[in-house]
Design a protein around this motif. Structure first.
Motif, PDB file in Angstrom:
ATOM      1  N   LEU A   1      64.150 124.734 138.281  1.00  0.00           N
ATOM      2  CA  LEU A   1      62.789 124.880 137.741  1.00  0.00           C
ATOM      3  C   LEU A   1      62.807 125.847 136.572  1.00  0.00           C
ATOM      4  CD1 LEU A   1      60.958 125.367 141.147  1.00  0.00           C
ATOM      5  CD2 LEU A   1      60.677 123.386 139.653  1.00  0.00           C
ATOM      6  N   ARG A   2      62.145 125.468 135.485  1.00  0.00           N
ATOM      7  CA  ARG A   2      61.886 126.404 134.365  1.00  0.00           C
ATOM      8  C   ARG A   2      60.388 126.663 134.413  1.00  0.00           C
ATOM      9  NH1 ARG A   2      62.047 124.350 129.342  1.00  0.00           N
ATOM     10  NH2 ARG A   2      62.345 126.334 128.318  1.00  0.00           N
ATOM     11  N   ILE A   3      59.995 127.822 134.878  1.00  0.00           N
ATOM     12  CA  ILE A   3      58.564 128.085 135.091  1.00  0.00           C
ATOM     13  C   ILE A   3      58.066 129.140 134.106  1.00  0.00           C
ATOM     14  CG2 ILE A   3      56.846 128.887 136.768  1.00  0.00           C
ATOM     15  CD1 ILE A   3      58.503 127.786 138.973  1.00  0.00           C
ATOM     16  N   TRP A   4      56.885 128.860 133.529  1.00  0.00           N
ATOM     17  CA  TRP A   4      56.255 129.821 132.615  1.00  0.00           C
ATOM     18  C   TRP A   4      55.733 131.015 133.417  1.00  0.00           C
ATOM     19  CZ3 TRP A   4      56.145 130.361 127.485  1.00  0.00           C
ATOM     20  CH2 TRP A   4      55.228 131.267 126.926  1.00  0.00           C
ATOM     21  N   ARG A   5      56.252 132.207 133.095  1.00  0.00           N
ATOM     22  CA  ARG A   5      55.777 133.427 133.754  1.00  0.00           C
ATOM     23  C   ARG A   5      55.097 134.301 132.707  1.00  0.00           C
ATOM     24  NH1 ARG A   5      57.647 134.510 138.980  1.00  0.00           N
ATOM     25  NH2 ARG A   5      55.579 135.478 138.965  1.00  0.00           N
TER      26      ARG A   5
ATOM     27  N   GLY B   1      54.478 135.748 127.405  1.00  0.00           N
ATOM     28  CA  GLY B   1      55.078 135.014 128.511  1.00  0.00           C
ATOM     29  C   GLY B   1      56.413 134.423 128.125  1.00  0.00           C
ATOM     30  N   GLY B   2      57.094 133.841 129.083  1.00  0.00           N
ATOM     31  CA  GLY B   2      58.372 133.187 128.811  1.00  0.00           C
ATOM     32  C   GLY B   2      58.801 132.383 130.026  1.00  0.00           C
ATOM     33  N   PHE B   3      59.812 131.536 129.833  1.00  0.00           N
ATOM     34  CA  PHE B   3      60.300 130.710 130.936  1.00  0.00           C
ATOM     35  C   PHE B   3      61.324 131.473 131.774  1.00  0.00           C
ATOM     36  CE2 PHE B   3      58.758 127.363 128.073  1.00  0.00           C
ATOM     37  CZ  PHE B   3      58.003 126.618 128.976  1.00  0.00           C
ATOM     38  N   VAL B   4      61.219 131.295 133.092  1.00  0.00           N
ATOM     39  CA  VAL B   4      62.190 131.881 134.018  1.00  0.00           C
ATOM     40  C   VAL B   4      62.760 130.729 134.837  1.00  0.00           C
ATOM     41  CG1 VAL B   4      62.533 133.490 135.941  1.00  0.00           C
ATOM     42  CG2 VAL B   4      60.897 134.053 134.125  1.00  0.00           C
ATOM     43  N   GLU B   5      64.074 130.730 135.032  1.00  0.00           N
ATOM     44  CA  GLU B   5      64.706 129.626 135.781  1.00  0.00           C
ATOM     45  C   GLU B   5      64.885 129.986 137.245  1.00  0.00           C
ATOM     46  OE1 GLU B   5      67.369 126.998 132.717  1.00  0.00           O
ATOM     47  OE2 GLU B   5      68.360 127.847 134.460  1.00  0.00           O
TER      48      GLU B   5
ATOM     49  N   ALA C   1      67.655 117.374 138.855  1.00  0.00           N
ATOM     50  CA  ALA C   1      66.814 117.416 137.639  1.00  0.00           C
ATOM     51  C   ALA C   1      66.464 118.851 137.247  1.00  0.00           C
ATOM     52  CB  ALA C   1      65.534 116.626 137.872  1.00  0.00           C
ATOM     53  N   ARG C   2      66.177 119.001 135.956  1.00  0.00           N
ATOM     54  CA  ARG C   2      65.704 120.279 135.417  1.00  0.00           C
ATOM     55  C   ARG C   2      64.228 120.047 135.089  1.00  0.00           C
ATOM     56  NH1 ARG C   2      66.960 123.241 130.461  1.00  0.00           N
ATOM     57  NH2 ARG C   2      67.342 125.401 131.065  1.00  0.00           N
ATOM     58  N   VAL C   3      63.339 120.769 135.739  1.00  0.00           N
ATOM     59  CA  VAL C   3      61.906 120.475 135.619  1.00  0.00           C
ATOM     60  C   VAL C   3      61.197 121.671 134.993  1.00  0.00           C
ATOM     61  CG1 VAL C   3      59.813 119.867 136.909  1.00  0.00           C
ATOM     62  CG2 VAL C   3      62.038 118.995 137.670  1.00  0.00           C
ATOM     63  N   THR C   4      60.463 121.417 133.915  1.00  0.00           N
ATOM     64  CA  THR C   4      59.747 122.486 133.209  1.00  0.00           C
ATOM     65  C   THR C   4      58.284 122.501 133.648  1.00  0.00           C
ATOM     66  OG1 THR C   4      61.217 122.244 131.324  1.00  0.00           O
ATOM     67  CG2 THR C   4      59.123 123.363 130.915  1.00  0.00           C
TER      68      THR C   4
ATOM     69  N   VAL D   1      45.394 131.760 129.251  1.00  0.00           N
ATOM     70  CA  VAL D   1      46.242 131.975 130.434  1.00  0.00           C
ATOM     71  C   VAL D   1      45.817 133.277 131.104  1.00  0.00           C
ATOM     72  CG1 VAL D   1      48.597 132.416 131.249  1.00  0.00           C
ATOM     73  CG2 VAL D   1      48.203 130.714 129.471  1.00  0.00           C
ATOM     74  N   ILE D   2      45.528 133.207 132.400  1.00  0.00           N
ATOM     75  CA  ILE D   2      45.163 134.415 133.158  1.00  0.00           C
ATOM     76  C   ILE D   2      46.433 135.055 133.721  1.00  0.00           C
ATOM     77  CG2 ILE D   2      43.933 135.284 135.188  1.00  0.00           C
ATOM     78  CD1 ILE D   2      41.904 133.002 134.757  1.00  0.00           C
ATOM     79  N   LYS D   3      47.248 134.224 134.356  1.00  0.00           N
ATOM     80  CA  LYS D   3      48.537 134.703 134.864  1.00  0.00           C
ATOM     81  C   LYS D   3      49.428 133.490 135.154  1.00  0.00           C
ATOM     82  CE  LYS D   3      50.804 137.548 138.248  1.00  0.00           C
ATOM     83  NZ  LYS D   3      50.828 138.211 139.513  1.00  0.00           N
ATOM     84  N   ASP D   4      50.677 133.553 134.747  1.00  0.00           N
ATOM     85  CA  ASP D   4      51.660 132.482 134.998  1.00  0.00           C
ATOM     86  C   ASP D   4      51.084 131.101 134.666  1.00  0.00           C
ATOM     87  OD1 ASP D   4      53.403 134.459 135.861  1.00  0.00           O
ATOM     88  OD2 ASP D   4      52.906 134.205 137.972  1.00  0.00           O
ATOM     89  N   LEU D   5      50.753 130.338 135.723  1.00  0.00           N
ATOM     90  CA  LEU D   5      50.320 128.952 135.536  1.00  0.00           C
ATOM     91  C   LEU D   5      48.805 128.796 135.700  1.00  0.00           C
ATOM     92  CD1 LEU D   5      53.210 127.392 137.657  1.00  0.00           C
ATOM     93  CD2 LEU D   5      53.114 127.603 135.168  1.00  0.00           C
TER      94      LEU D   5
END
Ligand code: SF4
Ligand code: FES
Length: 258
Positions: free
Chosen positions: A5-9, A17-21, A95-98, A109-113
């Motif tokens: 998972l590449r999740i926006w934090r 913010g940025g992506f964290v794996e 799979a690699r999921v963004t 954006v309030i927080k993360d997602l």
């Protein structure tokens, strides 16, 4: 199955913010996407890390709370499906999921997602309702509605206010949402009385909230989990032109109420 998972934090609205794996193994394919995130959060909490903030409520495709962009698509890979109804079997093993929040200037954006979708609430407050007299329920047959009109009104009323249409639009337009809300009320006798004033108030509220204009690419229709048709946008444009003409002629005012 295994998923990366590449999740926006993003800790808060003002911070970058940025992506964290996160690599997740032994995921059951029949888990829903949100249950998979629940498991991730469970593990993050156990190790003392901040869990990923994301929105959900009914998890049945009804409330419109869930709001993720998965691999670039609002609500993910399903057709006419909300994020909460996506299952892990929709992804291939390895799979690699963004995963990102809905992106729009109007949805901060309030927080993360999690994004702020209160602009939709304010558009609804501007006119997404009807005035009704209180007291005894009227005799149902005193307000006849043709079957095809009722069907069309119900189709528009399916909108759950999720905001995917805004996230998919290159202009962040909210006209599919506003069109659906205006249309379902305008078609029924209870909503017809205030039709002109309502469309003026709701379109102006939409513009004040910073949503963009419509280029009619139909990206909104393609991602809408409730299959709202762009026909509601055409109907909104017709209704606005008619109401604006009446306003210029001094026949109505946006403040008019039933
Ligand atoms: S029109 Fe569709 S995508 Fe837009 S808010 Fe309503 S249900 Fe969501
Ligand atoms: S959580 Fe209610 S529609 Fe997805």
């Amino acid at each position: 199955m295994k998923i990366t998972l590449r999740i926006w934090r993003q800790p808060s609205p003002g911070e970058r913010g940025g992506f964290v794996e996160y690599v997740r193994e032994e995921i059951h394919p029949n888990l829903s996407f949100l249950e998979m995130l629940d498991e991730l959060n469970h593990d993050l909490e156990r190790e003392g890390s901040d869990p990923v903030a994301f929105e959900h409520d009914c998890r049945e495709g009804i409330c419109g709370s869930c709001s993720l962009v998965i691999d670039g698509q609002p609500h993910g890979p399903g057709k006419e499906t909300t994020t909460c109804q996506i299952y892990m079997r929709s992804f291939s093993d390895g799979a690699r999921v963004t995963v990102e929040p809905f992106r729009s200037k109007a949805f901060a954006v309030i927080k993360d997602l999690v994004v702020d979708r209160s602009p939709f609430d304010r558009i609804m407050q501007a006119g997404g309702y009807v005035y009704v007299g209180t007291g005894q329920a009227p005799e149902a047959n005193s307000l006849p509605v043709a079957h095809d009109v009722a069907e069309e009104a119900f189709d528009a009323a399916h909108c759950i206010g999720c905001g995917a249409c805004v996230a998919a639009c290159m202009n962040s337009a909210a006209v599919l949402f506003v069109g659906a809300k205006v249309r379902h009320l305008a078609l029924l006798p209870q909503g017809k009385i205030e039709e002109d004033a309502r469309v003026l108030r709701m379109v102006r509220a939409m513009d004040e909230e910073g949503f963009g204009g419509c280029s009619f690419t139909r990206a909104c229709e393609a991602v809408c989990p409730k299959a709202i048709s762009v026909e509601v946008i055409s109907a909104l444009n017709r209704a606005y032109c008619s109401a604006r003409t009446k306003e210029l002629l001094g026949w109505i005012k946006p403040s008019d109420q039933a």
